[in-house]
Each structure stands twice: as C-alpha cells, then as structure tokens.
Design a protein around this motif. Structure first.
Motif, mmCIF file in Angstrom:
data_model
loop_
_atom_site.group_PDB
_atom_site.id
_atom_site.type_symbol
_atom_site.label_atom_id
_atom_site.label_comp_id
_atom_site.label_asym_id
_atom_site.label_seq_id
_atom_site.Cartn_x
_atom_site.Cartn_y
_atom_site.Cartn_z
ATOM 1 N N PRO A 39 0.787 -1.236 0.000
ATOM 2 C CA PRO A 39 0.000 0.000 0.000
ATOM 3 C C PRO A 39 0.817 1.284 0.000
ATOM 4 O O PRO A 39 0.426 2.257 -0.642
ATOM 5 C CB PRO A 39 -0.847 -0.117 1.263
ATOM 6 C CG PRO A 39 -0.160 -1.117 2.112
ATOM 7 C CD PRO A 39 0.553 -2.049 1.199
ATOM 8 N N THR A 40 1.934 1.317 0.713
ATOM 9 C CA THR A 40 2.739 2.549 0.734
ATOM 10 C C THR A 40 3.387 2.730 -0.640
ATOM 11 O O THR A 40 3.439 3.839 -1.183
ATOM 12 C CB THR A 40 3.798 2.473 1.855
ATOM 13 O OG1 THR A 40 3.195 1.951 3.031
ATOM 14 C CG2 THR A 40 4.379 3.837 2.164
ATOM 15 N N ASP A 41 3.844 1.619 -1.198
ATOM 16 C CA ASP A 41 4.424 1.611 -2.545
ATOM 17 C C ASP A 41 3.396 2.108 -3.560
ATOM 18 O O ASP A 41 3.711 2.900 -4.454
ATOM 19 C CB ASP A 41 4.851 0.172 -2.850
ATOM 20 C CG ASP A 41 5.498 0.034 -4.204
ATOM 21 O OD1 ASP A 41 6.653 0.465 -4.345
ATOM 22 O OD2 ASP A 41 4.852 -0.503 -5.120
ATOM 23 N N HIS A 90 6.436 8.239 3.658
ATOM 24 C CA HIS A 90 6.218 7.372 4.825
ATOM 25 C C HIS A 90 4.809 7.605 5.377
ATOM 26 O O HIS A 90 4.177 8.605 5.083
ATOM 27 C CB HIS A 90 7.260 7.696 5.895
ATOM 28 C CG HIS A 90 7.528 6.554 6.844
ATOM 29 N ND1 HIS A 90 6.680 5.486 6.986
ATOM 30 C CD2 HIS A 90 8.558 6.315 7.702
ATOM 31 C CE1 HIS A 90 7.178 4.652 7.878
ATOM 32 N NE2 HIS A 90 8.317 5.125 8.332
ATOM 33 N N HIS A 91 4.382 6.623 6.204
ATOM 34 C CA HIS A 91 3.048 6.748 6.784
ATOM 35 C C HIS A 91 3.127 7.018 8.281
ATOM 36 O O HIS A 91 4.132 7.536 8.775
ATOM 37 C CB HIS A 91 2.200 5.527 6.420
ATOM 38 C CG HIS A 91 2.723 4.209 6.935
ATOM 39 N ND1 HIS A 91 3.559 4.091 8.015
ATOM 40 C CD2 HIS A 91 2.511 2.934 6.522
ATOM 41 C CE1 HIS A 91 3.816 2.819 8.248
ATOM 42 N NE2 HIS A 91 3.217 2.096 7.346
ATOM 43 N N ILE A 92 2.110 6.624 9.000
ATOM 44 C CA ILE A 92 2.001 6.868 10.444
ATOM 45 C C ILE A 92 3.214 6.327 11.225
ATOM 46 O O ILE A 92 3.511 6.782 12.323
ATOM 47 C CB ILE A 92 0.674 6.256 10.970
ATOM 48 C CG1 ILE A 92 0.329 6.743 12.366
ATOM 49 C CG2 ILE A 92 0.719 4.732 10.912
ATOM 50 C CD1 ILE A 92 -1.077 6.369 12.831
ATOM 51 N N ALA A 160 2.061 0.210 10.192
ATOM 52 C CA ALA A 160 0.640 0.466 10.379
ATOM 53 C C ALA A 160 -0.094 -0.820 10.759
ATOM 54 O O ALA A 160 -0.944 -0.838 11.648
ATOM 55 C CB ALA A 160 0.057 1.045 9.097
ATOM 56 N N SER A 161 0.249 -1.901 10.082
ATOM 57 C CA SER A 161 -0.408 -3.182 10.352
ATOM 58 C C SER A 161 -0.090 -3.662 11.771
ATOM 59 O O SER A 161 -0.929 -4.261 12.446
ATOM 60 C CB SER A 161 0.034 -4.225 9.324
ATOM 61 O OG SER A 161 1.413 -4.124 9.081
ATOM 62 N N HIS A 162 1.122 -3.380 12.232
ATOM 63 C CA HIS A 162 1.504 -3.744 13.596
ATOM 64 C C HIS A 162 0.669 -2.949 14.599
ATOM 65 O O HIS A 162 0.080 -3.520 15.525
ATOM 66 C CB HIS A 162 3.012 -3.463 13.782
ATOM 67 C CG HIS A 162 3.485 -3.584 15.188
ATOM 68 N ND1 HIS A 162 4.203 -2.600 15.810
ATOM 69 C CD2 HIS A 162 3.321 -4.568 16.101
ATOM 70 C CE1 HIS A 162 4.462 -2.978 17.054
ATOM 71 N NE2 HIS A 162 3.945 -4.164 17.248
ATOM 72 N N ASP A 203 -4.795 -4.174 7.324
ATOM 73 C CA ASP A 203 -3.976 -3.416 6.376
ATOM 74 C C ASP A 203 -4.779 -2.295 5.727
ATOM 75 O O ASP A 203 -6.013 -2.308 5.726
ATOM 76 C CB ASP A 203 -3.405 -4.354 5.300
ATOM 77 C CG ASP A 203 -2.184 -3.752 4.624
ATOM 78 O OD1 ASP A 203 -1.585 -2.804 5.170
ATOM 79 O OD2 ASP A 203 -1.802 -4.242 3.541
ATOM 80 N N GLN A 204 -4.019 -1.357 5.141
ATOM 81 C CA GLN A 204 -4.659 -0.206 4.500
ATOM 82 C C GLN A 204 -5.570 -0.666 3.364
ATOM 83 O O GLN A 204 -5.250 -1.610 2.640
ATOM 84 C CB GLN A 204 -3.607 0.740 3.930
ATOM 85 C CG GLN A 204 -2.865 1.553 4.967
ATOM 86 C CD GLN A 204 -1.461 1.025 5.153
ATOM 87 O OE1 GLN A 204 -1.279 -0.132 5.540
ATOM 88 N NE2 GLN A 204 -0.466 1.844 4.895
ATOM 89 N N THR A 205 -6.637 0.100 3.160
ATOM 90 C CA THR A 205 -7.580 -0.225 2.080
ATOM 91 C C THR A 205 -6.908 -0.127 0.708
ATOM 92 O O THR A 205 -7.369 -0.736 -0.249
ATOM 93 C CB THR A 205 -8.798 0.719 2.109
ATOM 94 O OG1 THR A 205 -8.317 2.071 2.004
ATOM 95 C CG2 THR A 205 -9.595 0.571 3.378
HETATM 96 N N1 ASP Z 1 0.901 -1.556 4.998
HETATM 97 C C1 ASP Z 1 2.190 -1.716 5.564
HETATM 98 C C2 ASP Z 1 2.156 -1.388 7.011
HETATM 99 O O1 ASP Z 1 1.532 -2.135 7.665
HETATM 100 C C3 ASP Z 1 3.339 -1.120 4.859
HETATM 101 C C4 ASP Z 1 3.449 -1.464 3.395
HETATM 102 O O2 ASP Z 1 3.782 -2.579 3.013
HETATM 103 O O3 ASP Z 1 3.213 -0.562 2.624
HETATM 104 O O4 ASP Z 1 2.745 -0.477 7.515
#
Ligand code: ASP
Length: 328
Positions: A39-41, A90-92, A160-162, A203-205
């Motif tokens: 998802p980040t990719d 990057h995300h959260i 994020a998933s963690h 995981d992200q939508t």
């Molecule tokens: N979705 C992942 C996460 O849990 C990261 C990723 O593979 O993009 O942070």
C-alpha cells in the motif's frame, strides 16, 4: 576569515544555481520504506505519476528500502544528500517508531524537511479465505475459540499493520490470542494470507480493496469510527466501533519528506508540485477507488504537516509507554 566568507559565498551561489536548474537530468527517487507492491508503494507510484506532471523535466522513480518497520528506509533518506533527489514517502510509522524504538538512527522532527501530507487511508481487518467466519461476530468468536493457534501478519514493529493489530488485539482481552509474523511490507504478507499461510491481517484499504472485491481474502470490519458507507466495496463492512470496540478509530496518513538541509527553493518546488498533484483528478480518483482520501486541508503546508506529526508522536508515545512494550 576572508577566505571563509568567500567559501560560504561560493557554496550559497552553487546551491542557488542548483535550485535553479533542479531537477536537471538526475531522477528524483521516492524512497518507500516497505516492499514493492504494497500500500505505501502504491501511494508512492501514483504520486510519482502525478508529480511528474508538475515538476517540468522531472523523472520521479520509486525505490523500496524495506525493513525494521520502515526505519531502514527513513534512515537512508535522513542520511542522503540534501539535493532534492532523494525523498521519503512514509506513513504513520514516522510517528510510531520514535516511541517504539528507543535507539532510532535519526530524529523524526529534526532530520527531515517536511514537504506536506498526501492522504488519509482507513484500514480493514481481513482473514485468509479458508476461515469459517463470515461476519465480524463469527470472526471474533472463532479467534477466541482458537486462541494460541492463529497468527497475524504485520510489516514490522512500528508499521501500520503492527499498530492496528496491537490496538485490536488489546480489545479482545484474550491473552496471546495470536502469534505475530513480521514481513518487510504487507505485499508479501498479503500473498501469505491469500495462500493461507497466515490467518489474519489488518492493512490499508489501498492494499485490500481489490483483494476483498475479488474474494481472495475475507473482510470483517473497517477501522474508521464510522463505516465507509459510500464506497462500493467497503460499505459492506461494519466499523470496529459499531461492533462494540469503544473508541476504536484508526486512519493511516502518508506524508512526503526530504533530508534536512535541502535548499528552500527545492522544497518549495516540491511542495507546490505536491499540492497540484493532490488536486489532480486522476490521482484523486485512484485514491477514492481504494478507499483513501487525498488531503484537502492545511496539512499540505510543511509547517502544519510537521505540527501534525509531532502531535501524532505524542499521542502514540503515551499509548506505547503505557503498554511498556518496545521494539528494542
Ligand atoms: N501496509 C504496511 C504497514 O503495515 C506497509 C506497506 O507494506 O506498505 O505499515
């Protein structure tokens, strides 16, 4: 002393000249701190395509530097030359890892130029297709009945998933209900889930919508406070809050960063291009299709982006310190 001034003047002139010719022929690399195909990719590849339109002559490329919950990629960018050719998406995790890793190789607020936020993305709680449950209630009962036998995938400590898995499992009040299995990103974790090697994932939508729609995984709930009632696929699932998980509300955000010291003329060019990309109908449509919302508020301004990350850091640190669980 005179010599020093002369050197400083030459440096200033060459930086100014560089900013003027930016980006030149060298590609602009967007580093994604997780594996390709996740998802980040996905956000990075869509953004690269949109930004290309607004930085004349540019060649945006995406580079994956996965590992350690995103901290390997972030370290790489913190240490890269501040010339506008290496950026971080990057995300959260940008805000979660300073709380989880007490020995981080970079300082989240000091070692980056903040270029603006990109989008807000809900998460979904999903399971392998072989799970017997079809509703969130059944799913929860199944987890309780099989405590200790199931596993949950995530993309490393601080991902994020963690975070989502931790928050959700803490509400189940079933001790050690699941074993955690870390991956370098949720793209390989998704493959393992579809193949039935892991049981559960959050995981992200942006990674799950198409898999849910095609029936390759089972979805049980969304992590936003309210259901995503206008989305054609995700509207069919309840929110965890509706299912009785009081106060559960998790949305993942993405932002863009450059190494500290990147000349202002370059960060300005990038911020302006980002803001235009966020208004690009094609980029907006791609995001909406995957349940994500492009940022449309003052968090697209670098100072507000940084303020937002600082507030998220404080919030997550309180929760992590209360749990007393760290990655190192
Ligand atoms: N979705 C992942 C996460 O849990 C990261 C990723 O593979 O993009 O942070």
């Amino acid at each position: 002393m005179k010599k020093l001034f002369a050197l400083a003047a030459i440096a200033a002139v060459s930086l100014g000249a560089h900013a003027q010719t930016y980006p030149g022929t060298k590609p602009i690399s967007i580093v994604v701190p997780f594996t390709a195909g996740g998802p980040t990719d996905r956000v990075a590849r869509d953004l690269a395509e949109a930004m290309r339109k607004f930085v004349p002559g540019s060649n945006f490329v995406v580079e994956n530097a996965a590992g350690a919950g995103g901290t390997i990629g972030a370290t790489k960018v913190a240490r890269a030359a501040p010339d506008g050719h290496t950026l971080l998406l990057h995300h959260i995790g940008m805000a979660a890892t300073p709380a989880l890793y007490r020995k981080l190789a970079y300082k989240t607020l000091d070692d980056f130029e903040y270029l603006g936020m990109i989008n807000d993305v809900p998460m979904t709680l999903i399971g392998k297709p072989q799970l017997p449950a079809n509703t969130y209630r059944d799913f929860e009962n199944y987890i309780r009945a099989n405590a200790g036998k199931l596993n949950i995938a995530h993309a490393g400590l601080g991902s994020a998933s963690h975070l989502c898995g931790l928050l959700w499992q803490s509400t189940l009040q079933t001790k050690d209900a699941m074993t955690t299995i870390p991956f370098g990103g949720t793209a390989p974790a998704m493959t393992a889930l579809i193949g039935g090697q892991v049981d559960v994932m959050c995981d992200q939508t942006t990674n799950t919508t198409q898999q849910i729609e095609s029936g390759r995984v089972k979805a049980f709930a969304v992590t936003t406070a309210k259901p995503l009632s206008t989305h054609p696929v995700l509207k069919h699932y309840p929110s965890l809050q509706e299912m009785g998980l009081k106060g559960f509300n998790l949305t993942i955000w993405h932002g863009l960063y450059a190494p500290k010291g990147t000349p202002e003329a370059i960060t300005k060019t990038l911020n302006e291009a980002l803001k235009k990309a966020l208004k690009d109908p094609d980029f907006i449509k791609k995001n909406e299709g995957l349940g994500a919302l492009v940022v449309n508020d003052n968090r697209t301004e670098p100072a507000e982006h940084k303020k937002f990350v600082a507030a998220e850091m404080a919030k997550i640190k309180t929760a992590v310190d209360a749990a007393g669980k760290y990655a190192d």
